[in-house]
Every structure is written in structure tokens, then in C-alpha cells.
Design an enzyme around this catalytic site. Structure first.
Site: not given
Ligand SMILES: Nc1nc2c(ncn2[C@@H]2O[C@H](COP(=O)(O)OP(=O)(O)OP(=O)(O)O)[C@@H](O)[C@H]2O)c(=O)[nH]1
Ligand SMILES: *[C@@H]1O[C@H](CO)[C@@H](O)[C@H](O)[C@H]1NC(C)=O
Ligand SMILES: [Mg+2]
Length: 466
Positions: A354-355
Site C-alpha cells: 500500500e502507498v
């Protein structure tokens, strides 16, 4: 006797002649292999020397602004947080106060040492104290975001996370030097800190998770939870009998983003042990997110294992009913449901990558969502994963344009691969993944749904990867 003398003279003359030839040969051959001064276009004249610039990875980069006492490299951490490499702030604030984060490391004005002088005559650096040891490719120019990598791990994960870090650094962070926060429900040991700090080009911080964030909430009926685990064990549901896995999922759903160390940042990039990155990352994904107003991103999506979340959608619907004010207009309901929200199709973004934006996770909307789910107890009465929890939140609380798919971040977490579609992209990014293993367009992936609801054109050649 005279004949003997003449022989000696002859020997001497011959020896002299031989030495002269040797001298001539050795000199001409020396000139022959010696690199011309301008081979690398640096010109001759200046003596080889290193700019006495600060090494990129160091002390003062975190101190400006915090003013708190430094505890460089100290292993012990009083309140569960400690920093290595740099003057770690002992209890929290770590980012520099300037608007360019980690400016000592990041900005182009202070970069890694560059070699001044005649490269042809550069000495060969064989150990860290030798001149030239740090002469690697340059730090990327441009501003830095208020961002960090974040990893939840056990001490025993050290070599698996080391592999992940090495790849993240090689493919991206060695040119950006973003920080890395490590979180654990137990104190990190010295080996874990030493190894990870040596690999990360930014500053590293180590936090211990408070008990409340890694335990059963009071309202959970322990007997009921235990029966569920026994039942799931019998049905051979993966991690079905695990207590720690449930704490992990609840922690990643509701708490990682509000740990004291994480409060110092606006953006995070989650990294798990044993992942792989297959392509160069040429630009800053954090900056991409910021400049394009993205809040959440993914590289892989798929259908969740139904047995682990039988009532999750009921809880989500209850939240929608109780908090209509939090539901975004133009959301991604079409990604989550095929019947306008009545039922869940089990699509989710795979959250081991995830960013995302931490302030979104810390927003009232997200916290209300998490607390509502937590009250319903499904983290323990079922085995809700943080991936469907984050995904449902992103799908309902964000506008659909705020969720980004990073096609050019090639990624593996057992057992799935995202390898960019399009040969030219893979060549340009020096990818080492096998395109046949790309999961994006396979039947069990939800990524084509994401493309459909966002009206995005699928990359050329996707049909051949179905
Ligand atoms: N500190 C700590 N970290 C944990 C624990 N369990 C899992 N983690 C971490 O939480 C993340 C997710 O756990 P994983 O075991 O990778 O779970 P998963 O990705 O669903 O399953 P795998 O296919 O086994 O990778 C990883 O970063 C783990 O290192 C735990 O009990 N303590
Ligand atoms: C980084 O973000 C955090 C969280 O929003 C904020 O508290 C902090 O002040 C920011 N740091 C800087 C240097 O702006
Ligand atoms: Mg994992």
C-alpha cells in the site's frame, strides 16, 4: 685472464642493454594501458579529491526542528520507540521541520559525494574507510514528501524483511532515502535493528505497539472467539486458529497509522517480509500521490476468501446506514458490489502493498468506520483481514479518482505477481519479472473491474494475459 675479463665486460654490456630494453618496454606498455586523462571527460589537472560533503545517511537529517536529545544508535528504547542512524528524536517527532523532508538526504543541493578529479586515476576503494567508497549513483533531485516506509514484523522476520528492504532500496529508495518505521508487538532486538538500519538509506525508527492495540477488546466474548478458532482449525481455514494473526489484522486495520512514530508523517508505504520488486521505480510514488490527489493505492487485487468474512458486508452496510455523511460521492461501490451495494463481491486491494495517506486513515470517517467494525467483533468472531477492511473503506469513503493503480511498480507477495503489461515498459524499467506470471488480467483478479468502473483503458496486450 684477459679473455675472462673480456667476457665479464661482454656480460656487463649485455646486462646494461637488457635493462635498457626492459625499461623501454615497461614504459611504453605502461603508456599503452594507462587511461588517457580525458577518458571520462573530467579533464586533468585537479588532483583526485573527495568533496568533504556529509555522507548522505546521517545524523543531522532528523534533528532540525525536533530539538530533542539525540540518542544516536541507542538500542534501548524507553517507550517502545527508538531511532537508529541519526539523532533520533527519543519520543516522536522525526521529520525535519523544513518543507523539504529529509533535506539533508534528499534534496539535490546536498547529495552523495561526487568524485572530483581524474577518474582514470581514482584509487580503488576496497573498504568503507577508503576514498570513493560512497561514490554511487546520485540521489534523485526534487522535493521529498512527508513520508515513510512502514513494516510490521517480528524479530524472527529479520532476514525476510532484509530481502524486501534490499529490493526496495535497489529499485527505489537508494535515490530517495525515505525513512523506515518498524513496528512490533514485542521489543525489537539488537540484530533486527542493526541489520535493518544497515540496509535502509534513510533513518530507521523502531516502535513497540501498546498492549491495547494488540489484544482482545473488552467487549469480546473469549469463549465465543475460542470456539470460532477451533471450528476454523477443523475446517482448515488458513490462519483460522491463530490469535496473533487476528491481532495483526486488527492492528493493521485500525492502529498502525496512529502509532506515535507514524504521527510524524503524512504518507506511508507498507512493506512486508519476503516481497519482491521487479522493476526500477524512476519517480517518487509519494510525490505522485500528493500531486495527483490520491489517497490510497494498490498493485494487486483479488477476491477474498469468503469463510473469513461472512458478516463483514453486513457490518459495512450498518455503517453506511449509521454514517451516510461519510460516504463519498462518486465512490467505488461498483468495485465492491455487483448489485449496487446489496451484497459484497469480495473484491479487495491486496494490502500487503500500500502507498497511502495517513491523514485519511486518521480522519473521523475512517476511525468511525473502524470502530463500528471493531464493535461488531468480526476480527475475532470471524477472521476479518485488513485488506478487505481497508478496501471497503477506500471504496466507500474516497472518491474513485483517489484510488490509484501503480502499473509500473512490479511486485510479488506469495503467491501473486504484478508484472507490468507491455514489453516496452518492462524493458524501460529493467524488469526481471516473467510477464506470464502477471496476475492482473486473470480470472481471480479484480483489477479489470477497477479499470472498468474508472473508465480506464486496459494496457495493450492484456487480452493475451487472461
Ligand atoms: N510483530 C508481529 N508482526 C506480525 C505478526 N504476525 C504477522 N506479522 C506481520 O504482519 C504482516 C502480515 O503477516 P503475514 O504473516 O505476512 O500475513 P499474510 O501476508 O497474510 O500471509 P503470508 O502469506 O504468510 O505472508 C507481516 O509484515 C508480518 O511480519 C506477529 O505476531 N507479530
Ligand atoms: C508531517 O505530517 C505530520 C502528520 O500530518 C505532521 O504532524 C507534521 O507536522 C508534518 N511534518 C512536517 C515537517 O510538516
Ligand atoms: Mg505476508
Amino acid at each position: 685472464m684477459a679473455a675472462g675479463n673480456a667476457r665479464i665486460v661482454r656480460y656487463v654490456v649485455f646486462a646494461f642493454f637488457f635493462v635498457a630494453i626492459l625499461y623501454f618496454v615497461s614504459h611504453s606498455s605502461y603508456d599503452g594501458v594507462h587511461l588517457k586523462p580525458d577518458t571520462f571527460g573530467v579533464g586533468k589537472g585537479s588532483s583526485s579529491s573527495w568533496k568533504p560533503e556529509k555522507p548522505a545517511s546521517n545524523a543531522d537529517s532528523v534533528s532540525s526542528g525536533s530539538g530533542s536529545g539525540s540518542s544516536s544508535g541507542s538500542g534501548s528504547s524507553s517507550s517502545g520507540s527508538g531511532s537508529s542512524k541519526g539523532s533520533g528524536s527519543s519520543s516522536g517527532s522525526s521529520s525535519s521541520g523544513s518543507s523539504e523532508y529529509g533535506s539533508t538526504k534528499g534534496s539535490s543541493s546536498v547529495s552523495r559525494p561526487t568524485y572530483e578529479g581524474d577518474l582514470a586515476e581514482a584509487p580503488m576503494a576496497l573498504k568503507p574507510s577508503d576514498k570513493g567508497w560512497d561514490f554511487l549513483e546520485d540521489t534523485a533531485p526534487g522535493p521529498r514528501m512527508n513520508a515513510t516506509f512502514v513494516t510490521l514484523a517480528r524479530n524472527s522476520d529479520v532476514w525476510e524483511i532484509a530481502r524486501s528492504i534490499r529490493q526496495v532500496e535497489d529499485r527505489f529508495n537508494r535515490r530517495y532515502h525515505y525513512d523506515w518505521v518498524f513496528l512490533n508487538d514485542k521489543p525489537f532486538d539488537a540484530t533486527f535493528k542493526k541489520v535493518t538500519t544497515s540496509l535502509v538509506s534513510g533513518n530507521t525508527y523502531y516502535g513497540e505497539i501498546p498492549h491495547d492495540h494488540w489484544s482482545f477488546p473488552e467487549h469480546i466474548d473469549q469463549d465465543k472467539a475460542k470456539k470460532v478458532r477451533e471450528d476454523m482449525a477443523q475446517r482448515k481455514i488458513i490462519y483460522g486458529d491463530s490469535i496473533s494473526y487476528r491481532h495483526m489484522c486488527r492492528f493493521e486495520s485500525g492502529f498502525f497509522f496512529r502509532q506515535p512514530l507514524m504521527m510524524n508523517y503524512e504518507w506511508y508505504w507498507r512493506v512486508e517480509p519476503s516481497i519482491e520488486l521487479f522493476c526500477d521505480i524512476h519517480y517518487d510514488p509519494f510525490r505522485f500521490m500528493a500531486e495527483n490527489k490520491k489517497k490510497y493505492s494498490f498493485v494487486l487485487s483479488l477476491y477474498e476468501y469468503v469463510e473469513t468474512i461472512p458478516t463483514l458486508w453486513d457490518s459495512a452496510k450498518k455503517f453506511i446506514k449509521n454514517h451516510p455523511e461519510h460516504i463519498a460521492e462518486g465512490n467505488s461501490m461498483g468495485f465492491l458490489s455487483d448489485d449496487g451495494g446489496d451484497s459484497y463481491n469480495h473484491c479487495h486491494f491486496w494490502s500487503n502493498f500500500e502507498v497511502g495517506n495517513l491523514n485519511w486513515l486518521r480522519s473521523k470517517a475512517y476511525i468511525d468506520f473502524f470502530e463500528s467494525l471493531d464493535q461488531d467483533g468480526g476480527f475475532f468472531y470471524e477472521r476479518w483481514g485488513d485488506a478487505p477492511v481497508h478496501s471497503i473503506a477506500a471504496g466507500l469513503l474516497l472518491k474513485k479518482e483517489e484510488i490509484h493503480f501503480f502499473n509500473d511498480i512490479a511486485y510479488y507477495h506469495v503467491p501473486f505477481t504484478h508484472c507490468p503489461t507491455g514489453e516496452q515498459t518492462r524493458i524501460d524499467l529493467r524488469c526481471h519479472c516473467n510477464p506470464k506470471e502477471n496476475f492482473d488480467w486473470k480470472g481471480y483478479s479484480c483489477t479489470s473491474r477497477y479499470f472498468d468502473i474508472n473508465g480506464l483503458e486496459k494496457p495493450e496486450g492484456y487480452e493475451n494475459q487472461q
